[in-house]
Enzyme design. Structure first.
Site, PDB file in Angstrom:
ATOM      1  N   LYS A   9       0.829  -1.212   0.000  1.00 10.65           N
ATOM      2  CA  LYS A   9       0.000   0.000   0.000  1.00 10.65           C
ATOM      3  C   LYS A   9       0.870   1.271   0.000  1.00 10.65           C
ATOM      4  O   LYS A   9       2.079   1.215   0.252  1.00 10.65           O
ATOM      5  CB  LYS A   9      -0.943  -0.043   1.208  1.00 10.65           C
ATOM      6  CG  LYS A   9      -1.969  -1.199   1.144  1.00 10.65           C
ATOM      7  CD  LYS A   9      -2.977  -1.123   2.294  1.00 10.65           C
ATOM      8  CE  LYS A   9      -3.999  -2.241   2.214  1.00 10.65           C
ATOM      9  NZ  LYS A   9      -5.048  -2.127   3.278  1.00 10.65           N
ATOM     10  N   TYR A  49     -12.223  -2.298  -3.991  1.00 15.51           N
ATOM     11  CA  TYR A  49     -12.752  -2.481  -2.630  1.00 15.51           C
ATOM     12  C   TYR A  49     -14.280  -2.382  -2.595  1.00 15.51           C
ATOM     13  O   TYR A  49     -14.846  -2.062  -1.552  1.00 15.51           O
ATOM     14  CB  TYR A  49     -12.119  -1.472  -1.681  1.00 15.51           C
ATOM     15  CG  TYR A  49     -10.758  -1.904  -1.130  1.00 15.51           C
ATOM     16  CD1 TYR A  49     -10.637  -3.061  -0.360  1.00 15.51           C
ATOM     17  CD2 TYR A  49      -9.608  -1.149  -1.346  1.00 15.51           C
ATOM     18  CE1 TYR A  49      -9.413  -3.460   0.162  1.00 15.51           C
ATOM     19  CE2 TYR A  49      -8.374  -1.545  -0.826  1.00 15.51           C
ATOM     20  CZ  TYR A  49      -8.295  -2.697  -0.069  1.00 15.51           C
ATOM     21  OH  TYR A  49      -7.080  -3.088   0.466  1.00 15.51           O
ATOM     22  N   PHE A  57     -15.815   3.154   6.773  1.00 12.32           N
ATOM     23  CA  PHE A  57     -14.448   3.575   6.466  1.00 12.32           C
ATOM     24  C   PHE A  57     -14.149   3.561   4.963  1.00 12.32           C
ATOM     25  O   PHE A  57     -13.019   3.810   4.561  1.00 12.32           O
ATOM     26  CB  PHE A  57     -13.439   2.691   7.221  1.00 12.32           C
ATOM     27  CG  PHE A  57     -13.571   1.208   6.953  1.00 12.32           C
ATOM     28  CD1 PHE A  57     -13.028   0.636   5.821  1.00 12.32           C
ATOM     29  CD2 PHE A  57     -14.251   0.389   7.852  1.00 12.32           C
ATOM     30  CE1 PHE A  57     -13.152  -0.724   5.577  1.00 12.32           C
ATOM     31  CE2 PHE A  57     -14.388  -0.978   7.608  1.00 12.32           C
ATOM     32  CZ  PHE A  57     -13.828  -1.534   6.462  1.00 12.32           C
ATOM     33  N   ARG A  85      -1.429 -14.308   4.021  1.00 12.84           N
ATOM     34  CA  ARG A  85      -2.201 -13.723   5.135  1.00 12.84           C
ATOM     35  C   ARG A  85      -1.423 -13.888   6.458  1.00 12.84           C
ATOM     36  O   ARG A  85      -1.432 -12.982   7.295  1.00 12.84           O
ATOM     37  CB  ARG A  85      -3.584 -14.388   5.257  1.00 12.84           C
ATOM     38  CG  ARG A  85      -4.514 -14.204   4.061  1.00 12.84           C
ATOM     39  CD  ARG A  85      -5.051 -12.817   3.865  1.00 12.84           C
ATOM     40  NE  ARG A  85      -5.743 -12.271   5.013  1.00 12.84           N
ATOM     41  CZ  ARG A  85      -6.458 -11.139   4.973  1.00 12.84           C
ATOM     42  NH1 ARG A  85      -6.564 -10.440   3.834  1.00 12.84           N
ATOM     43  NH2 ARG A  85      -7.036 -10.678   6.035  1.00 12.84           N
ATOM     44  N   THR A  91      -5.259  -7.209  10.564  1.00  9.63           N
ATOM     45  CA  THR A  91      -5.606  -5.957   9.878  1.00  9.63           C
ATOM     46  C   THR A  91      -5.139  -4.739  10.672  1.00  9.63           C
ATOM     47  O   THR A  91      -4.603  -3.793  10.101  1.00  9.63           O
ATOM     48  CB  THR A  91      -7.143  -5.892   9.681  1.00  9.63           C
ATOM     49  OG1 THR A  91      -7.570  -7.093   9.033  1.00  9.63           O
ATOM     50  CG2 THR A  91      -7.537  -4.687   8.855  1.00  9.63           C
ATOM     51  N   ARG A 102       2.738  -6.342   8.993  1.00  7.91           N
ATOM     52  CA  ARG A 102       2.014  -5.203   9.578  1.00  7.91           C
ATOM     53  C   ARG A 102       2.604  -4.800  10.933  1.00  7.91           C
ATOM     54  O   ARG A 102       2.672  -3.613  11.253  1.00  7.91           O
ATOM     55  CB  ARG A 102       0.522  -5.527   9.665  1.00  7.91           C
ATOM     56  CG  ARG A 102      -0.160  -5.376   8.292  1.00  7.91           C
ATOM     57  CD  ARG A 102      -1.526  -5.979   8.260  1.00  7.91           C
ATOM     58  NE  ARG A 102      -2.289  -5.560   7.080  1.00  7.91           N
ATOM     59  CZ  ARG A 102      -3.406  -6.162   6.673  1.00  7.91           C
ATOM     60  NH1 ARG A 102      -3.892  -7.181   7.342  1.00  7.91           N
ATOM     61  NH2 ARG A 102      -4.036  -5.733   5.600  1.00  7.91           N
ATOM     62  N   ASN A 112      -2.021   0.302   6.705  1.00 13.10           N
ATOM     63  CA  ASN A 112      -1.564  -0.989   7.241  1.00 13.10           C
ATOM     64  C   ASN A 112      -0.689  -1.790   6.268  1.00 13.10           C
ATOM     65  O   ASN A 112      -0.660  -3.018   6.315  1.00 13.10           O
ATOM     66  CB  ASN A 112      -2.736  -1.797   7.802  1.00 13.10           C
ATOM     67  CG  ASN A 112      -3.761  -2.185   6.755  1.00 13.10           C
ATOM     68  OD1 ASN A 112      -3.614  -1.841   5.585  1.00 13.10           O
ATOM     69  ND2 ASN A 112      -4.779  -2.901   7.162  1.00 13.10           N
ATOM     70  N   HIS A 115      -2.087  -5.380   1.410  1.00  7.10           N
ATOM     71  CA  HIS A 115      -3.350  -6.072   1.176  1.00  7.10           C
ATOM     72  C   HIS A 115      -3.024  -7.483   0.734  1.00  7.10           C
ATOM     73  O   HIS A 115      -2.036  -7.705   0.039  1.00  7.10           O
ATOM     74  CB  HIS A 115      -4.157  -5.387   0.061  1.00  7.10           C
ATOM     75  CG  HIS A 115      -5.232  -6.272  -0.519  1.00  7.10           C
ATOM     76  ND1 HIS A 115      -6.491  -6.375   0.035  1.00  7.10           N
ATOM     77  CD2 HIS A 115      -5.215  -7.138  -1.570  1.00  7.10           C
ATOM     78  CE1 HIS A 115      -7.194  -7.261  -0.667  1.00  7.10           C
ATOM     79  NE2 HIS A 115      -6.452  -7.739  -1.647  1.00  7.10           N
ATOM     80  N   GLU A 126      -9.168 -10.810  -8.157  1.00  6.57           N
ATOM     81  CA  GLU A 126      -8.253  -9.676  -7.927  1.00  6.57           C
ATOM     82  C   GLU A 126      -7.068  -9.715  -8.890  1.00  6.57           C
ATOM     83  O   GLU A 126      -6.616  -8.667  -9.353  1.00  6.57           O
ATOM     84  CB  GLU A 126      -7.766  -9.703  -6.469  1.00  6.57           C
ATOM     85  CG  GLU A 126      -8.889  -9.396  -5.476  1.00  6.57           C
ATOM     86  CD  GLU A 126      -8.418  -9.360  -4.032  1.00  6.57           C
ATOM     87  OE1 GLU A 126      -9.247  -9.097  -3.161  1.00  6.57           O
ATOM     88  OE2 GLU A 126      -7.215  -9.588  -3.768  1.00  6.57           O
TER      89      GLU A 126
HETATM   90  P1  ATP Z   1      -6.953  -5.937   3.070  1.00  2.47           P
HETATM   91  O1  ATP Z   1      -8.278  -6.249   2.420  1.00  2.47           O
HETATM   92  O2  ATP Z   1      -6.472  -4.542   2.818  1.00  2.47           O
HETATM   93  O3  ATP Z   1      -5.934  -6.994   2.786  1.00  2.47           O
HETATM   94  P2  ATP Z   1      -7.866  -7.092   5.482  1.00  2.47           P
HETATM   95  O4  ATP Z   1      -8.378  -8.202   4.600  1.00  2.47           O
HETATM   96  O5  ATP Z   1      -6.961  -7.472   6.608  1.00  2.47           O
HETATM   97  O6  ATP Z   1      -7.128  -6.003   4.642  1.00  2.47           O
HETATM   98  P3  ATP Z   1     -10.529  -5.973   5.447  1.00  2.47           P
HETATM   99  O7  ATP Z   1     -11.521  -6.312   6.474  1.00  2.47           O
HETATM  100  O8  ATP Z   1     -10.650  -6.586   4.092  1.00  2.47           O
HETATM  101  O9  ATP Z   1      -9.072  -6.269   6.069  1.00  2.47           O
HETATM  102  O10 ATP Z   1     -10.513  -4.388   5.287  1.00  2.47           O
HETATM  103  C1  ATP Z   1      -9.939  -3.758   4.160  1.00  2.47           C
HETATM  104  C2  ATP Z   1      -9.150  -2.560   4.612  1.00  2.47           C
HETATM  105  O11 ATP Z   1     -10.052  -1.585   5.124  1.00  2.47           O
HETATM  106  C3  ATP Z   1      -8.157  -2.827   5.733  1.00  2.47           C
HETATM  107  O12 ATP Z   1      -6.894  -3.230   5.262  1.00  2.47           O
HETATM  108  C4  ATP Z   1      -8.069  -1.504   6.434  1.00  2.47           C
HETATM  109  O13 ATP Z   1      -7.123  -0.665   5.811  1.00  2.47           O
HETATM  110  C5  ATP Z   1      -9.461  -0.942   6.234  1.00  2.47           C
HETATM  111  N1  ATP Z   1     -10.274  -1.186   7.430  1.00  2.47           N
HETATM  112  C6  ATP Z   1     -10.829  -2.354   7.807  1.00  2.47           C
HETATM  113  N2  ATP Z   1     -11.501  -2.221   8.957  1.00  2.47           N
HETATM  114  C7  ATP Z   1     -11.371  -0.933   9.320  1.00  2.47           C
HETATM  115  C8  ATP Z   1     -11.843  -0.153  10.401  1.00  2.47           C
HETATM  116  N3  ATP Z   1     -12.599  -0.674  11.364  1.00  2.47           N
HETATM  117  N4  ATP Z   1     -11.496   1.159  10.428  1.00  2.47           N
HETATM  118  C9  ATP Z   1     -10.752   1.698   9.457  1.00  2.47           C
HETATM  119  N5  ATP Z   1     -10.275   1.022   8.393  1.00  2.47           N
HETATM  120  C10 ATP Z   1     -10.576  -0.277   8.330  1.00  2.47           C
HETATM  121 MG    MG Z   2      -9.564  -7.817   2.882  1.00  5.51          MG
END
Ligand code: ATP
Ligand code: MG
Length: 137
Positions: A9, A49, A57, A85, A91, A102, A112, A115, A126
């Site tokens: 990112k 997304y 968010f 993962r 996350t 992370r 973070n 992805h 994707e």
């Molecule tokens: P990614 O999809 O980026 O790999 P992830 O699968 O660990 O991350 P997701 O639940 O898919 O997490 O959320 C996508 C992204 O949205 C997260 O990486 C984070 O940057 C953001 N995000 C998720 N939850 C929150 C939250 N509660 N507040 C703010 N941002 C969030």
């Molecule tokens: Mg995700």
């Protein structure tokens, strides 16, 4: 061989830790099938997304993902999705296990660092979002 998508990112690209993060994938036995640096447009980030479009968010997430270039990579190997993962960590970097990407490179749940696809089915979608089949080798 299983494939999964990784995105380094904008925060991690700006910190100049791209090589360190890619090394972690290789050291864990994952192979880089293709990688590129790209500046996402707002439409790109919203489409990528889309699954989160109703979340509170979403706007901040899109804004962050277009705040600078990202590195998009197809990783290949046995259990590539789960392995990536594990390497990423939770996350929220404050909850990420020691030694994960992370924990070591991310500042906050918004910024973070990485992805990773969260299922093998999503990984296929994707990967096709970013790459033509002939680029992946
Ligand atoms: P990614 O999809 O980026 O790999 P992830 O699968 O660990 O991350 P997701 O639940 O898919 O997490 O959320 C996508 C992204 O949205 C997260 O990486 C984070 O940057 C953001 N995000 C998720 N939850 C929150 C939250 N509660 N507040 C703010 N941002 C969030
Ligand atoms: Mg995700």
């Amino acid at each position: 061989m299983e494939q999964t998508l990784s995105i380094i990112k904008p925060d991690a690209v700006a910190k100049n830790v791209v090589g360190k993060i890619l090394s972690r994938f290789e050291e864990a036995g994952l192979r880089i099938a293709v990688t590129k640096k790209i500046q996402l447009s707002q439409a790109d980030a919203e489409a990528f997304y889309a699954v989160h479009s109703e979340r509170p968010f979403f706007g901040d997430l899109v804004e962050f993902m277009i705040s600078g270039p990202v590195i998009v990579t197809v990783l290949e190997g046995e259990d590539a999705m789960a392995k990536n993962r594990d390497l990423m960590g939770a996350t929220n970097p404050k909850e990420a296990a020691a030694g994960t990407i992370r924990a070591d490179f991310a500042e906050s749940i918004d910024a973070n660092a990485v992805h990773g696809s969260d299922s093998v089915e999503n990984a296929t979608d994707e990967i096709n979002f970013f790459f033509a089949q002939r680029e992946i080798c």
